[in-house]
Design a protein around this motif. Structure first.
Motif, PDB file in Angstrom:
ATOM      1  N   ILE A  79      80.522 138.104  58.170  1.00 52.66           N
ATOM      2  CA  ILE A  79      81.229 136.845  58.393  1.00 52.66           C
ATOM      3  C   ILE A  79      82.686 137.143  58.721  1.00 52.66           C
ATOM      4  CG2 ILE A  79      79.741 135.342  57.018  1.00 52.66           C
ATOM      5  CD1 ILE A  79      81.643 135.711  54.674  1.00 52.66           C
ATOM      6  N   GLU A  80      83.320 136.221  59.454  1.00 54.84           N
ATOM      7  CA  GLU A  80      84.713 136.410  59.860  1.00 54.84           C
ATOM      8  C   GLU A  80      85.491 135.129  59.612  1.00 54.84           C
ATOM      9  OE1 GLU A  80      88.019 135.606  62.491  1.00 54.84           O
ATOM     10  OE2 GLU A  80      85.997 134.888  62.950  1.00 54.84           O
ATOM     11  N   LYS A  81      86.705 135.308  59.127  1.00 45.79           N
ATOM     12  CA  LYS A  81      87.616 134.183  58.946  1.00 45.79           C
ATOM     13  C   LYS A  81      89.043 134.688  59.138  1.00 45.79           C
ATOM     14  CE  LYS A  81      89.122 130.578  55.698  1.00 45.79           C
ATOM     15  NZ  LYS A  81      88.999 130.034  54.332  1.00 45.79           N
ATOM     16  N   ASP A  82      89.781 134.023  60.015  1.00 46.00           N
ATOM     17  CA  ASP A  82      91.178 134.386  60.282  1.00 46.00           C
ATOM     18  C   ASP A  82      91.321 135.861  60.656  1.00 46.00           C
ATOM     19  OD1 ASP A  82      91.927 131.756  59.648  1.00 46.00           O
ATOM     20  OD2 ASP A  82      92.187 132.252  57.530  1.00 46.00           O
ATOM     21  N   GLY A  83      90.349 136.388  61.403  1.00 40.45           N
ATOM     22  CA  GLY A  83      90.431 137.769  61.867  1.00 40.45           C
ATOM     23  C   GLY A  83      90.062 138.810  60.837  1.00 40.45           C
ATOM     24  N   TYR A  85      87.030 140.296  57.948  1.00 33.69           N
ATOM     25  CA  TYR A  85      85.575 140.358  57.858  1.00 33.69           C
ATOM     26  C   TYR A  85      85.089 140.485  56.421  1.00 33.69           C
ATOM     27  CZ  TYR A  85      85.866 141.154  62.869  1.00 33.69           C
ATOM     28  OH  TYR A  85      86.134 141.028  64.208  1.00 33.69           O
ATOM     29  N   GLY A  86      83.915 139.908  56.185  1.00 32.99           N
ATOM     30  CA  GLY A  86      83.234 140.011  54.904  1.00 32.99           C
ATOM     31  C   GLY A  86      81.742 140.086  55.145  1.00 32.99           C
ATOM     32  N   LEU A  87      80.956 139.836  54.083  1.00 34.05           N
ATOM     33  CA  LEU A  87      79.503 139.984  54.181  1.00 34.05           C
ATOM     34  C   LEU A  87      78.811 138.844  53.455  1.00 34.05           C
ATOM     35  CD1 LEU A  87      77.567 142.115  55.432  1.00 34.05           C
ATOM     36  CD2 LEU A  87      77.362 143.095  53.140  1.00 34.05           C
ATOM     37  N   PHE A  88      77.772 138.301  54.112  1.00 34.89           N
ATOM     38  CA  PHE A  88      77.005 137.188  53.558  1.00 34.89           C
ATOM     39  C   PHE A  88      75.543 137.594  53.428  1.00 34.89           C
ATOM     40  CE2 PHE A  88      74.406 133.376  53.872  1.00 34.89           C
ATOM     41  CZ  PHE A  88      75.019 132.519  52.993  1.00 34.89           C
ATOM     42  N   SER A  89      74.935 137.265  52.265  1.00 37.19           N
ATOM     43  CA  SER A  89      73.514 137.520  52.055  1.00 37.19           C
ATOM     44  C   SER A  89      72.721 136.277  52.417  1.00 37.19           C
ATOM     45  CB  SER A  89      73.239 137.899  50.597  1.00 37.19           C
ATOM     46  OG  SER A  89      71.836 137.916  50.354  1.00 37.19           O
ATOM     47  N   VAL A  90      71.904 136.393  53.462  1.00 39.11           N
ATOM     48  CA  VAL A  90      71.056 135.266  53.860  1.00 39.11           C
ATOM     49  C   VAL A  90      69.993 135.018  52.793  1.00 39.11           C
ATOM     50  CG1 VAL A  90      69.444 134.428  55.622  1.00 39.11           C
ATOM     51  CG2 VAL A  90      71.475 135.727  56.299  1.00 39.11           C
ATOM     52  N   LYS A  91      69.447 136.088  52.233  1.00 40.67           N
ATOM     53  CA  LYS A  91      68.398 135.970  51.222  1.00 40.67           C
ATOM     54  C   LYS A  91      68.909 135.303  49.954  1.00 40.67           C
ATOM     55  CE  LYS A  91      64.996 138.743  48.690  1.00 40.67           C
ATOM     56  NZ  LYS A  91      64.464 140.121  48.481  1.00 40.67           N
ATOM     57  N   GLU A  92      70.111 135.701  49.500  1.00 43.25           N
ATOM     58  CA  GLU A  92      70.662 135.152  48.262  1.00 43.25           C
ATOM     59  C   GLU A  92      71.503 133.902  48.492  1.00 43.25           C
ATOM     60  OE1 GLU A  92      72.417 138.146  45.651  1.00 43.25           O
ATOM     61  OE2 GLU A  92      71.447 139.692  46.875  1.00 43.25           O
ATOM     62  N   LYS A  93      71.759 133.578  49.764  1.00 45.47           N
ATOM     63  CA  LYS A  93      72.514 132.380  50.139  1.00 45.47           C
ATOM     64  C   LYS A  93      73.913 132.368  49.529  1.00 45.47           C
ATOM     65  CE  LYS A  93      68.330 129.551  50.556  1.00 45.47           C
ATOM     66  NZ  LYS A  93      67.675 128.288  50.180  1.00 45.47           N
ATOM     67  N   LYS A  94      74.593 133.517  49.590  1.00 42.31           N
ATOM     68  CA  LYS A  94      75.935 133.574  49.016  1.00 42.31           C
ATOM     69  C   LYS A  94      76.769 134.646  49.698  1.00 42.31           C
ATOM     70  CE  LYS A  94      75.026 136.855  45.234  1.00 42.31           C
ATOM     71  NZ  LYS A  94      75.083 137.042  43.756  1.00 42.31           N
ATOM     72  N   VAL A  95      78.078 134.497  49.590  1.00 44.10           N
ATOM     73  CA  VAL A  95      79.008 135.495  50.108  1.00 44.10           C
ATOM     74  C   VAL A  95      79.036 136.685  49.153  1.00 44.10           C
ATOM     75  CG1 VAL A  95      81.416 135.980  50.685  1.00 44.10           C
ATOM     76  CG2 VAL A  95      80.420 133.766  51.285  1.00 44.10           C
TER      77      VAL A  95
END
Length: 205
Positions: A79-83, A85-95
């Motif tokens: 995931i990206e915000k304001d340039g 980056y981070g990581l999101f788990s689709v399976k766990e539905k959380k950042v």
């Protein structure tokens, strides 16, 4: 699509999502397969993630979902915000990792990721734990199939081996190195056909 707005229909032309979105984009499994792990709906500057049937995984937010940024991470999306980056788990539905990193370069081994924070190369895992706080002295850190060791390259093109805590296993003095399989009892790496045993340090040129 109608009047530059997008929606989502079933195969029977039943409306799943109305024609109100600026863009609709599937995000693919990062293992390089053609399987999709979700659909990103864009409205203005915000995005929402759903599953393939349109059921909501995340509400609309300022996070942007970045497809194909990292390979071989199971059911996750950068995931990206304001340039940043981070990581999101689709399976766990959380950042899993808040978007604080200037870059996420690649997966090194299993759940370890080479990233950049405050101008420094760092090694983190998919939970956000910092494994090695500064790898900036190396020009390159190579993707590894070894659970214990990573090959690194210096600015003067010399290769060595470190572990996942940053400890030097083989000094970076070699023109080339190749890590051997975990089942190989003879050593951790080879240099010009010679075995280099991790418990004996290295064989110098």
């Amino acid at each position: 699509k109608k009047d530059n707005k997008y929606g989502l229909l079933t195969n029977n032309n039943e409306t799943v999502k109305a024609l109100i979105y600026d863009d609709i984009t599937p995000i693919s499994d990062s293992h390089g397969t053609e399987d999709n792990i979700g659909i990103v709906f864009t409205k203005g500057n915000q995005q929402q993630l759903t599953n393939e049937f349109g059921s909501i995984i995340t509400p609309f937010s300022d996070y942007r979902f970045v497809d194909n940024k990292l390979d071989y991470l199971d059911n996750m999306s950068v995931i990206e915000k304001d340039g940043k980056y981070g990581l999101f788990s689709v399976k766990e539905k959380k950042v899993l990792i808040q978007p604080i990193y200037e870059d996420m370069y690649e997966r090194i081994y299993n759940d370890s990721i080479l990233a950049q924070l405050n101008g420094k190369k760092v090694l983190i895992n998919t939970s956000g734990k910092v494994l090695i706080s500064d790898l900036s002295q190396y020009a390159a850190i190579e993707r590894s199939n070894n659970e214990n060791n990573i090959i690194v390259k210096t600015n003067d093109d010399k290769y060595g081996v470190i572990d996942y805590k940053g400890k030097t296993i083989i000094p970076a003095v070699y023109d080339s190195l190749e890590l051997q399989g975990l089942s190989n009892p003879e050593g951790a790496a080879r240099y010009r056909g010679h075995s280099i045993q991790r418990w004996q340090g290295c064989i110098r040129q």
